[in-house]
Write an enzyme that holds these catalytic residues in place. Structure first.
Site, PDB file in Angstrom:
ATOM      1  CD  GLU A 143      -2.706   1.583   2.375  1.00 32.15           C
ATOM      2  OE1 GLU A 143      -2.754   0.463   3.269  1.00 32.15           O
ATOM      3  OE2 GLU A 143      -3.359   2.277   2.275  1.00 32.15           O
ATOM      4  NE  ARG A 202       3.902  -7.787  10.447  1.00 35.77           N
ATOM      5  CZ  ARG A 202       2.926  -6.972   9.564  1.00 35.77           C
ATOM      6  NH1 ARG A 202       2.064  -7.412   9.181  1.00 35.77           N
ATOM      7  NH2 ARG A 202       3.696  -5.765   9.245  1.00 35.77           N
ATOM      8  CE  LYS A 220       3.180   0.139   4.810  1.00 32.33           C
ATOM      9  NZ  LYS A 220       2.268   0.221   3.858  1.00 32.33           N
TER      10      LYS A 220
HETATM   11  P1  ATP Z   1       0.828  -1.574   8.154  1.00 35.32           P
HETATM   12  O1  ATP Z   1       2.088  -1.552   8.811  1.00 35.32           O
HETATM   13  O2  ATP Z   1       0.276  -0.201   7.657  1.00 35.32           O
HETATM   14  O3  ATP Z   1      -0.219  -2.542   8.414  1.00 35.32           O
HETATM   15  P2  ATP Z   1       1.922  -3.234   5.999  1.00 35.32           P
HETATM   16  O4  ATP Z   1       3.129  -3.465   6.763  1.00 35.32           O
HETATM   17  O5  ATP Z   1       0.981  -4.560   5.838  1.00 35.32           O
HETATM   18  O6  ATP Z   1       1.207  -2.127   6.761  1.00 35.32           O
HETATM   19  P3  ATP Z   1       1.569  -3.391   3.103  1.00 35.32           P
HETATM   20  O7  ATP Z   1       1.917  -2.110   2.169  1.00 35.32           O
HETATM   21  O8  ATP Z   1       0.323  -3.889   3.139  1.00 35.32           O
HETATM   22  O9  ATP Z   1       2.203  -2.663   4.604  1.00 35.32           O
HETATM   23  O10 ATP Z   1       2.331  -4.486   2.834  1.00 35.32           O
HETATM   24  C1  ATP Z   1       2.662  -5.108   1.719  1.00 35.32           C
HETATM   25  C2  ATP Z   1       3.190  -6.601   1.751  1.00 35.32           C
HETATM   26  O11 ATP Z   1       4.368  -6.681   2.556  1.00 35.32           O
HETATM   27  C3  ATP Z   1       2.368  -7.286   2.357  1.00 35.32           C
HETATM   28  O12 ATP Z   1       2.007  -8.610   1.588  1.00 35.32           O
HETATM   29  C4  ATP Z   1       2.505  -7.618   3.684  1.00 35.32           C
HETATM   30  O13 ATP Z   1       2.024  -8.737   4.067  1.00 35.32           O
HETATM   31  C5  ATP Z   1       4.163  -7.667   3.434  1.00 35.32           C
HETATM   32  N1  ATP Z   1       4.579  -7.060   4.791  1.00 35.32           N
HETATM   33  C6  ATP Z   1       4.705  -6.121   5.472  1.00 35.32           C
HETATM   34  N2  ATP Z   1       5.206  -6.046   6.621  1.00 35.32           N
HETATM   35  C7  ATP Z   1       5.816  -7.300   6.658  1.00 35.32           C
HETATM   36  C8  ATP Z   1       6.891  -7.975   7.860  1.00 35.32           C
HETATM   37  N3  ATP Z   1       7.157  -7.437   8.724  1.00 35.32           N
HETATM   38  N4  ATP Z   1       7.247  -9.114   7.299  1.00 35.32           N
HETATM   39  C9  ATP Z   1       6.841  -9.898   6.176  1.00 35.32           C
HETATM   40  N5  ATP Z   1       6.100  -9.341   5.343  1.00 35.32           N
HETATM   41  C10 ATP Z   1       5.611  -8.052   5.701  1.00 35.32           C
END
Ligand code: ATP
Ligand code: MG
Length: 557
Positions: free
Chosen positions: A33, A260, A270
């Site tokens: 996003e 994650r 974020k």
């Molecule tokens: P927020 O922190 O705002 O909840 P997000 O970190 O999930 O958002 P996105 O932009 O939706 O941010 O993430 C894009 C992709 O990266 C998604 O498929 C998400 O699952 C993956 N992702 C985000 N954070 C992690 C993490 N810490 N470890 C592994 N994958 C991640």
């Protein structure tokens, strides 16, 4: 690459899907996003998705998941593209935006209404929440649940046309208000949002689809075979499946969840990263202390080290908190192999050599890397006036001190053994200069019977170039910032940045463009920062040589 990743559970599922003929090829996607910069957690997802596509001869799409326009913008879109490319991945022609599908998504919503699987609901957000029930109690049906298909079609069309204010109506899936999984209790599919300018679609829409509705359909439209996401979406999977099975999309992707990445001494949400930037706690998204890709790049990380770290941590379903030391060791391994060595004095102390022979060399040849002849040699200007580091001299040495002391000897790296004959001080008693004599027999070698324990680095005082060096450390002083209900800002490490402004470097470094990495001998790994100029260099410390976390704090001048 480690074996764990070659055989992770996701690859096993893909192997089975290919073996039984369910799929002929593999298509994954990375769906950020654009509401912030990418961080090291995203890197895990990028390496997984693009890595699988690469290894199976498939493709990986880059898709911006842009259904929340008020938090998103083009700066974030561009930074994400830059960072994915920097990590070494190429989406080719396959750059998509969920907003590309707004028209199709609307059409599928009409299809759901026609199948009596969706309805327009006039409950407010609060009323909807109040009727949702709990984990132990079922929810209550909305009083609008049994509207006729015709009425729903009419209202939905008028929602799109802008006839109703924000929050007055939603489109909801008609699933089951008594479902044990709360995500299936008639989830909202569309919300009204007037007055937002979407970074891709402008003001074309006042109706925005929710993530849970948009994501599965976008995957299906792109022919994604395996939709990899983090564990918090596990409970949403039944809704994901409901969406792709109830509208006439061309394919049926499968969602698979993995854990994650959580990393010690930093935050990854974020929301919190945005707060650090907006409150000026860090210098920006690319502050070298940030866990963002842009921050790591500016800190001196290489794409290879970030990818290697992601491989080393592996992919599982188990929750985990990875030690910062693992990330640091990945970059240390890379830079130990590949960074040329250089001499840099961070806290200069003048040394005057009182008996330098007439035939002493004006330049000394030094190897650029102790184990790699292919990296060549360079000339270090040498002379009677040098700088050494203050920490390499002690008037009252602690036990075991192997460097220079009054009357003691030490070797100047690549040059002579010197003896400290005299210590000059200012009125305040601060040491300002050392007068030393060289042993002429010791140039570049150690004659028999001579025991000199210490070797220290130095820079010619006449030829050295000035630099500012930023010593970065962990942004937080505890492994889990904001734990136990604390404000995460209470856990900031007050010494996460120390700036040394009087450093002196060997002159060859003046020509290095931003992004060039070195090992400063005995000090650590450093990278040229874009804030500097050839006249006023700025270097950032990437990582210490060994895990000497805290050493500079304790021993700082
Ligand atoms: P927020 O922190 O705002 O909840 P997000 O970190 O999930 O958002 P996105 O932009 O939706 O941010 O993430 C894009 C992709 O990266 C998604 O498929 C998400 O699952 C993956 N992702 C985000 N954070 C992690 C993490 N810490 N470890 C592994 N994958 C991640
Ligand atoms: Mg997300």
């Amino acid at each position: 690459m480690t074996d764990t990743n070659r055989t992770n559970f996701i690859r096993q599922i893909i192997d089975a899907d290919l073996a039984c003929g369910k799929h002929q090829s593999v298509c994954t996607r990375f769906p950020p996003e654009p509401n912030g910069y990418l961080h090291i957690g995203h890197a895990k997802s990028i390496v997984l998705n693009f890595g699988i596509a690469e290894d199976y001869g498939g493709v990986c799409n880059l898709r911006f998941d842009d259904t929340n326009p008020h938090k998103e913008n083009v700066e974030f879109v561009e930074s994400i593209k830059t960072d994915v490319r920097w990590l070494g991945y190429d989406w080719g022609e396959r750059l998509y935006f969920a907003s590309d599908y707004f028209e199709q998504l609307y059409g599928f919503a009409v299809e759901l209404i026609q199948k009596d699987l969706a309805y327009v609901c006039d409950l407010s957000a609060e009323e909807t929440r109040a009727r949702r029930g709990t984990l132990t109690e079922p929810g209550q049906d909305s009083p609008y649940r049994n509207r006729s298909v015709e009425e729903n079609l009419d209202l939905f069309r008028r929602m799109r046309a802008g006839e109703f204010p924000d929050g007055s109506r939603t489109l909801r899936a008609k699933i089951d208000m008594a479902a044990p999984n709360i995500n299936l209790r008639d989830p909202v599919l569309y919300r009204i949002r007037h007055g937002v300018i979407h970074h891709q679609t402008g003001n074309a829409w006042c109706l925005y689809p929710t993530y849970d509705y948009t994501h599965p359909i976008s995957d299906a439209l792109e022919g994604i075979t395996h939709s990899l996401c983090t564990l918090e979406f596990e409970d949403h999977r039944p809704l994901y499946d409901w969406c792709v099975h109830n509208v006439s999309v061309p394919s049926k992707p499968r969602q698979i969840e993995f854990s994650r990445l959580n990393l010690e001494y930093t935050v990854m949400s974020k929301r919190l990263l945005t707060q650090l930037v907006e409150e000026g706690i860090v210098a920006g998204w690319d502050d070298p202390r940030m866990p963002t890709i842009a921050g790591l790049r500016r800190r001196g990380f290489t794409p290879g080290a970030v990818r290697e770290f992601c491989e080393r941590i592996g992919v599982t379903k188990a929750d985990n908190l990875v030690e910062m030391g693992m990330l640091e060791s990945a970059i240390r391994d890379d830079l130990d192999r590949n960074a040329p060595r250089a001499m840099a004095v961070l806290q200069p102390l003048k040394v005057v050599l009182t008996n330098l022979p007439d035939d002493a060399p004006a330049q000394i040849t030094a190897q650029n890397h102790p184990k790699r002849e292919d990296m060549g040699t360079r000339a270090l200007p040498f002379g009677a006036e040098l700088y050494i580091d203050r920490q390499d001299f002690a008037e009252d040495p602690p036990k075991g001190f192997k460097r220079l002391v009054p009357g003691g000897e030490v070797r100047l790296r690549n040059a002579y053994v010197i003896r400290c004959d005299e210590v000059l001080k200012d009125d305040a008693g601060t040491v300002t200069e050392l007068r030393c004599s060289v042993d002429p027999k010791t140039l570049g070698r150690n004659p028999e019977g001579r025991k000199v324990k210490g070797v220290i680095h130095w820079v010619s005082a006449t030829h050295g170039v000035a630099a500012t060096v930023r010593l970065y450390d962990r942004l937080f002083s505890v492994p889990q910032p904001g734990g136990a209900g604390r404000d995460f800002r209470a856990d900031l490490n007050p010494a996460s940045l120390r700036t040394l402004t009087d450093c002196v470097l060997e002159p060859a470094l003046a020509a290095a463009p931003p992004g060039t990495r070195y090992q400063f001998e005995r000090e650590g790994y450093f990278v040229v920062d874009a804030d500097g100029t050839p006249e006023a260099l700025v270097f950032n410390r990437t990582v210490t040589l060994r895990d000497t976390w805290g050493k500079r704090q304790a021993g700082g001048a």
